[in-house]
Design an enzyme around this catalytic site. Structure first.
Site, mmCIF file in Angstrom:
data_model
loop_
_atom_site.group_PDB
_atom_site.id
_atom_site.type_symbol
_atom_site.label_atom_id
_atom_site.label_comp_id
_atom_site.label_asym_id
_atom_site.label_seq_id
_atom_site.Cartn_x
_atom_site.Cartn_y
_atom_site.Cartn_z
ATOM 1 N N SER A 91 42.623 -55.789 23.825
ATOM 2 C CA SER A 91 41.183 -55.788 23.571
ATOM 3 C C SER A 91 40.776 -57.082 22.865
ATOM 4 C CB SER A 91 40.804 -54.535 22.773
ATOM 5 O OG SER A 91 39.405 -54.356 22.693
ATOM 6 N N ASP B 105 37.772 -48.375 32.380
ATOM 7 C CA ASP B 105 37.418 -49.101 31.158
ATOM 8 C C ASP B 105 35.981 -49.615 31.294
ATOM 9 O OD1 ASP B 105 37.172 -50.724 28.941
ATOM 10 O OD2 ASP B 105 38.886 -52.005 29.425
ATOM 11 N N HIS C 72 40.074 -47.700 28.319
ATOM 12 C CA HIS C 72 40.284 -48.854 27.444
ATOM 13 C C HIS C 72 41.569 -48.713 26.628
ATOM 14 C CE1 HIS C 72 38.776 -52.553 25.708
ATOM 15 N NE2 HIS C 72 39.035 -52.098 24.482
#
Length: 518
Positions: free
Chosen positions: A420, A470, A499
């Site tokens: 991320s 995601d 995610h």
């Protein structure tokens, strides 16, 4: 009933320095290393004599990021260890040799006392106790039995209700008053351990934190004795009590009237219940109630070296970081960049599963967004602080240059893995500082740079793992296109995931690492 001190537990921030002081300087034996019972990611070290006797144990909870505490009312303030009176000179010389500040010798209740401070500032007294004979003093190459620490002598408790504190401990745990002097009431147990209750009325209150003593554990002969005291305390309505099976002993916790936490712990089954005496303290115990993989916990816990073992000191670099060294290194390195709200330990289990024999270097992001660490700030969900990205990318490039030199890392055998925000940071660094990162795995990454630098990423290898569901996944393609346009070899794999990352990410990253750097 057997009365005395079972162990004393304190809090340290400086783990390697703590080991060096209690094992290296004082000559105690590390008899147990565990994950904390309240927090699996908290290292708990237990020191003692050669056979881990109750009454010799000093334990430390490791709070690497903990704020310093404040010694005050409702808290123990000193640890006292017994030595033979004739050993005072040896320890005076040894402290000077080790450059450890001390005061004394002075006389306290007719005994010679040297007062030291450990690396976190906790007062440790070496007390010359007449005719002391410890159960099994730990002998080292430079400390003989006659000079060795014999056992715990006692502890000091600060109380604004000293009479009530003394009466509570005497009434429930078998201690008796043996002396009073200079505002201190001295209690003694049957085995000779002492508790000094200091009248600290008017002193400031304590604050928990590093460099403080958390609690004193008193000795119980067996489980029946613990349960009997628990029943008596409940009948007297003294306040909350908690009982726990700590595997090595069974105990209850209660606060005495002055506020200090007192534990009442059984002598058995003892520290050797799961390890042979010969290798005591070498294995990590993870409490089962966490229902977590012990290998994951082991990867997150801080590492340290015992005196005489090879060690690699953590360097003072631009980012707070953790360096995890494998037992059987293969010469490769995984650099792990966490996502929003993570820290330097978050991805260590992932890295250990990906490459068990690789060194793991994991920095903590220095920017904060809503109070949690990030590698750069965001302005909205899809816009980012470009100045912060540029500044932190420059700092990270410098960090890697220094880390490579300090830790002997080979950039050609290093794989950068980011999740991320960490993946986005890797993508930005590749564009702003080509050459710093040659091999990367980007977990749920996207482009965050508004500028399009003219760069050559020939020879750079990138695996992108994008979640099919995601919400940010659609934005991964821009980063993929940018990197490919600059000459990087990029593989973008779409996973049946959101995610979050999971086992599929680890397996694909592992296969990629083995394919590109071995």
């Amino acid at each position: 009933m057997t009365s005395g001190i079972h162990h004393i537990t304190a809090i340290t921030r400086k783990i390697q320095a703590n080991v060096d002081f209690y094992v290296g300087f004082l000559g105690l034996r590390l008899v147990k290393r565990t994950a904390g019972y309240e927090d699996a990611d908290q290292l708990h070290l237990i020191y003692g004599d050669a056979v881990a006797s109750p009454g010799s144990l000093v334990t430390f909870l490791a709070w690497e990021d903990g704020s310093p505490g404040r010694v005050g009312l409702g808290q123990p303030s000193e640890i006292a260890l017994s030595i033979r009176p004739d050993a005072i000179g040896f320890w005076l010389t040894r402290a000077l040799t080790y450059n450890i500040a001390l005061t004394g010798p002075s006389q306290e209740f007719g005994e010679p006392v040297l007062r030291l401070k450990d690396p976190d500032g906790i007062i440790v007294k070496l007390v010359g106790e007449a005719d002391v004979e410890g159960p099994a003093p730990h002998i080292t190459k430079d400390i003989v039995a006659a000079d060795a620490v014999q056992r715990i002598r006692g502890a000091t408790i600060l109380s604004e209700k000293p009479a009530e504190t003394a009466a509570f401990i005497a009434g429930h745990f078998g201690f008796r008053t043996v002396a009073e002097a200079s505002g201190i009431t001295r209690l003694a147990g049957e085995v000779g351990d002492v508790l000094d209750i200091r009248n600290a009325s008017g002193f400031w209150t304590s604050a928990p934190g590093t460099g403080t003593i958390d609690h004193i554990a008193l000795r119980a002969p067996d489980l029946a004795a613990v349960e009997a005291v628990a029943a008596r305390l409940a009948a007297e309505d003294v306040g909350d009590t908690n009982m726990h099976d700590r595997k090595y002993f069974y105990s209850l916790y209660v606060r005495e009237p002055g506020g200090s936490l007192i534990e009442y712990a059984t002598d058995g089954p003892g520290m050797t219940v799961d390890e042979p005496l010969e290798t005591l303290g070498s294995a990590l115990f993870v409490p089962r109630h966490f229902r977590t993989d012990p290998d994951d916990v082991r990867a997150r816990l801080p590492q340290f070296s015992l005196p005489g073992e090879e060690r690699m000191r953590e360097r003072d670099l631009p980012f707070v970081h953790r360096l995890h060294r494998p037992d059987d290194p293969d010469g490769t390195t995984i650099v792990l960049l966490h996502g929003t709200g993570g820290n330097e330990t978050s991805l260590l289990p992932f890295g250990a599963r990906l490459a068990p024999r690789a060194a793991l270097l994991s920095p903590r992001g220095r920017s904060f967004d809503e109070g949690v660490p990030r590698f750069f700030r965001r302005l909205t969900a899809l816009t980012f602080d470009q100045k912060d990205i540029a500044g932190e990318a420059e700092a990270f490039a410098a960090f890697m240059e220094e880390a490579n030199a300090a830790y002997g890392l080979d950039p050609a055998k290093t794989l950068f893995v980011g999740y991320s925000n960490g993946a986005n940071m890797i993508g930005a660094v590749m564009q702003l500082y080509p050459g710093v990162i040659r091999n990367a795995v980007l977990l749920r990454g996207m482009n965050v740079l508004e500028s399009r630098p003219e760069i050559d990423l020939s020879g750079t290898n990138v695996l992108m793992l994008t979640g099919e569901s995601d919400p940010y996944g659609a934005h991964a393609t821009e980063l993929e296109a940018r990197l490919k346009a600059a000459g990087a070899s990029v593989e973008n794999t779409l996973l049946a995931a959101g995610h979050d990352i999971g086992a599929a990410d680890a397996e694909l990253a592992k296969a990629y690492k083995e394919r590109i750097i071995g």
